[in-house]
Design an enzyme around this catalytic site. Structure first.
Site, PDB file in Angstrom:
ATOM      1  N   GLU A  58       0.826  -1.214   0.000  1.00 13.26           N
ATOM      2  CA  GLU A  58       0.000   0.000   0.000  1.00 13.26           C
ATOM      3  C   GLU A  58       0.859   1.262   0.000  1.00 13.26           C
ATOM      4  OE1 GLU A  58      -0.554  -2.618   1.958  1.00 13.26           O
ATOM      5  OE2 GLU A  58      -2.627  -3.256   1.635  1.00 13.26           O
ATOM      6  N   PHE A 120     -11.561  -7.504  13.766  1.00 14.63           N
ATOM      7  CA  PHE A 120     -10.457  -7.949  12.926  1.00 14.63           C
ATOM      8  C   PHE A 120     -10.128  -6.879  11.886  1.00 14.63           C
ATOM      9  CE2 PHE A 120      -8.972 -10.180   9.043  1.00 14.63           C
ATOM     10  CZ  PHE A 120      -7.738 -10.573   9.531  1.00 14.63           C
ATOM     11  N   GLN A 121      -8.875  -6.538  11.794  1.00 10.01           N
ATOM     12  CA  GLN A 121      -8.366  -5.513  10.870  1.00 10.01           C
ATOM     13  C   GLN A 121      -9.054  -4.166  11.073  1.00 10.01           C
ATOM     14  OE1 GLN A 121      -8.277  -7.170   6.831  1.00 10.01           O
ATOM     15  NE2 GLN A 121      -6.197  -7.877   7.200  1.00 10.01           N
ATOM     16  N   LYS A 170     -17.715  -1.236   5.602  1.00  7.59           N
ATOM     17  CA  LYS A 170     -18.075  -2.306   4.677  1.00  7.59           C
ATOM     18  C   LYS A 170     -19.589  -2.330   4.434  1.00  7.59           C
ATOM     19  CE  LYS A 170     -16.968  -7.104   3.632  1.00  7.59           C
ATOM     20  NZ  LYS A 170     -16.278  -8.322   4.070  1.00  7.59           N
ATOM     21  N   MET A 500      23.772   9.761   2.890  1.00  2.00           N
ATOM     22  CA  MET A 500      23.656  11.084   3.489  1.00  2.00           C
ATOM     23  C   MET A 500      23.930  11.016   4.989  1.00  2.00           C
ATOM     24  SD  MET A 500      23.296  14.239   2.819  1.00  2.00           S
ATOM     25  CE  MET A 500      22.315  14.782   1.415  1.00  2.00           C
TER      26      MET A 500
END
Lengths: 602, 115
Positions: A58, A120-121, A170, A500
């Site tokens: 993602e 969940f999630q 959802k 760097m």
């Protein structure tokens, strides 16, 4: 008896797809998962209009949306599921926030009955992203989707652009309703500061300051590119004969080969540019936010200057540097208004030959003398005898190839290679230089190039990236392969260090290389494993040919440039110091003992 | 116990914002970001539809920046700093009425706040 289903019924997921189509979206970058599955179920019905690019992470989807936005000027869209999918978007959302990139991030959320139950999630992504979004929405009712999406795109793309998050439960995606597309935006608390006229009094005051100044400078940043104000900038600079300096995100907004172009200021800016800032008496800042990488220690920045600050975001004016005149508004409108106000000034000299204001030629001579004395790029021109491949050889060859072939877009990551590329390539065109500035997100370049390549299929997208950043997000090469992209060419400036940080450790911490030596796979073989072309380059005389071949090759190419390991970026302003105190170096890879410091005269 | 940085001062702000989930969180989160302490906070729906008003006392070194950044929030309609002498605790209720807080009006008729 059985009821006939209403043919106008649509699920929330279908409405979401149609709302995107109505906003003119043609590409979305994302990864499916449980809470966003209804949206993905609806997506094939809209495949003619909405092309979904399946990313590998993602974070890649988010940076791809940013790259798409920065290359095209349109809003970039990324999609993820709830929980880890959403949290993986946090880094690109923060990046888009810091660099004012227009982005809409759509996330699935657990069903509304489960909100707040540690389902969940389930992650409170709206709560997590509050400080790094321009605005955000939690949508629990499909009836809200048309208005919310219209508002999200309006907010993301107007005023000071930025990321907007739309979190859709959802059940809101699953429920069926008859959508009402007659939406009214409910944004009473929002002012995009673009529709209104810029404050005429402030513009007149600014014009008077500019006209009476003897050592004026124009500093421009991302705002000029975002508002498409390059023509207006050129017109004002040429009319007044005022030299122009461009920040990292301003590169390309003013043609670098123009006699009034001075180059980049700041931590790795040129000495003559920082000297000019410290000497100027009026500083006109258009669309740049006085980032600490530009100002150094802010209290010592431009000590003799009356500052005029043009910004579309009123909260930027006076935030870090005291401002004599603040002008809230779009860069383009403000530049036009400034030029008109200057034209109306009665004291104007009739001789319209560029440097037409009093004492201006002396200032230009002074600035050009500084440029000749400190000779930008000189540190990189000197060579050692052993013919070791230097990072600047890669930049020089890429610049030469680009000059020969016409333009291309260059996407850089974060670190030494980013500064070398900014310093050593010529920037002439807006949106030709894409990088992660404010957030400094390593791993930005490869996925951002994916987004840019999809936005601009007819252009070549060059990536310049370090071996550290490349190893953070190179999985998106698999996405490029799946998409059949041919227009991305990746140049890895591979020095086997997080360079760097290593440079800072060398210069300021007695070469204590803690956590910076870095190994990696054989990048050419890795490229082949992804199904694209990979080439290792380890000598100077192969560089030009490798770049030329990559450009001609009809596919994605990864060039692994094995460069001098301890080359440094110069000049450098040490963190927290005045930009009048730069460290310069005669050779790019020498030890700190030969680094010379000099202070700005009082 | 943590102590406030030496250069902070108390400032009283009245913020008119949308009466929506998340609006308060955004506004207060912005103050937290600077590690400023909110020492007093009163918030309630106004008589206008769909908006609320918040009176907060914040210990801040740079209140101007807070006002600017609060004003930038999409859900914030206006921000006003009220003079410190008006902000004494016993005057909060009066301020609430002046800023149209019907819930806080002692009068039986919330449309006619007592003076």
């Amino acid at each position: 008896m059985s009821a006939t289903p209403n043919p106008d019924l649509r699920t929330g997921a279908q409405i979401l797809c149609e709302a995107l189509v109505r906003q003119g979206v043609d590409v979305i970058f994302g990864i499916p998962g449980g809470a966003i599955m209804p949206f993905y179920h609806a997506l094939p019905e809209y495949s003619e209009q909405l092309h979904h690019v399946l990313c590998r992470h993602e974070q890649g989807a988010g940076h791809a949306a940013e790259g798409y936005a920065r290359a095209s000027g349109r809003v970039g869209v990324c999609v993820a599921t709830s929980g880890p999918g959403a949290t993986n978007l946090v880094t690109p959302i923060a990046d888009a926030w810091m660099d004012s990139s227009p982005m809409v991030a759509i996330t699935g959320q657990v069903s509304s009955a489960l909100l707040g139950t540690d389902a969940f999630q389930e992650t409170d992504i709206v709560g997590i992203t509050v400080p790094i979004t321009k605005h955000s929405y939690l949508v629990r009712d499909p009836r809200e989707i048309p208005r919310v999406i219209a508002e999200a795109f309006y907010l993301a793309s107007t005023g000071r652009p930025g990321p907007v998050l739309v979190d859709v439960t959802k059940d809101a995606q699953q429920a069926s309703i008859v959508p009402d597309w007659n939406v009214t935006l409910d944004l009473a608390g929002y002012d995009d500061h673009r529709q209104c006229e810029v404050n005429a009094g402030a513009v007149r005051e600014a014009a008077a300051l500019l006209a009476s100044s003897s050592r004026p400078l124009i500093l421009v940043g991302n705002g000029v590119i975002q508002s498409g104000a390059s023509a207006e900038l050129l017109a004002l600079a040429e009319y007044t004969g005022i030299p122009v300096i461009t920040t990292l995100h301003g590169l390309g907004s003013f043609p670098q080969d123009h006699p009034l172009s001075l180059g980049m200021p700041g931590m790795h800016g040129w000495v003559h540019v920082n000297r000019a800032i410290q000497r100027c008496d009026v500083l006109l800042n258009v669309g740049s936010r006085f980032d600490d990488r530009v100002t150094g220690k802010a209290s010592t920045f431009a000590p003799h200057a009356a500052v005029i600050h043009v910004d579309v975001d009123p909260s930027e004016i006076g935030k870090l540097v005291p401002v004599r005149v603040g002008i809230v508004g779009d860069a383009r409108a403000a530049l036009r208004a400034l030029k008109s106000a200057l034209e109306e000034l009665p004291t104007r000299n009739a001789d319209a030959t560029g440097a037409e204001f009093e004492n201006r030629s002396a200032w230009l001579e002074e600035v050009h003398a500084l440029r000749d004395k400190f000779e930008p790029r000189q540190a990189y021109r000197r060579r050692t005898d052993d013919g070791t491949l230097q990072p600047n050889d890669v930049c020089a060859a890429l610049n030469a190839a680009r000059r020969a072939r016409g333009n291309c877009r260059v996407v850089t990551d974060v670190g030494q290679h980013q500064m070398w590329t900014a310093q050593l390539l010529d920037w002439h065109r807006p949106r030709s230089h894409i990088t992660s500035g404010g957030s400094g997100t390593m791993g930005f370049a490869v996925p951002a190039a994916l987004g840019a390549a999809i936005a601009l299929p007819d252009e070549t997208i060059w990536v310049v990236v370090g071996d550290g950043g490349f190893q953070m997000t190179n999985q998106e090469i698999a996405t490029m392969a799946q998409e059949g992209l041919t227009n991305v060419k990746i140049a890895i400036v591979n020095n086997g260090y997080l360079g760097m940080v290593r440079q800072w450790q060398q210069l300021f911490e007695g070469r204590r290389y803690s956590g910076t030596p870095l190994s990696g796979p054989d990048f050419a073989k890795l490229a082949e494993a992804y199904g694209v072309c990979g080439v290792t380059v380890d000598s100077v005389d192969q560089v030009e040919q490798a770049i030329d071949d990559a450009w001609n090759y009809p596919g994605v190419v990864v060039l692994d440039f094995r460069v001098e390991r301890e080359a440094n970026v110069f000049p450098i302003v040490p963190q927290g110091r005045s930009i009048g105190e730069m460290l310069v170096d005669a050779h790019t890879h020498t030890t700190p003992s030969v680094v010379a410091a000099y202070a700005e005269r009082p | 116990m943590t102590t406030a940085p030496a250069n902070t001062q108390r400032h009283t702000l009245v913020v008119h914002l949308n009466d929506r989930p998340g609006a308060l969180y955004r506004a207060i989160g912005l103050i937290r970001r600077r590690d400023y302490n909110v020492s007093s906070l009163v918030v309630g729906a106004t008589g206008d539809s769909g908006t609320s008003r918040m009176l907060l006392v914040v210990e801040a070194a740079d209140v101007h920046q807070i006002v600017q950044q609060l004003s930038r929030l999409i859900d914030v309609l206006s921000v006003q700093e009220i003079p410190h002498e008006d902000a004494r605790l016993e005057q909060v209720a009066d301020a609430m009425r002046r800023f149209d807080f019907p819930h806080f009006a002692p009068s039986s008729n919330p449309q006619e706040p007592a003076r």
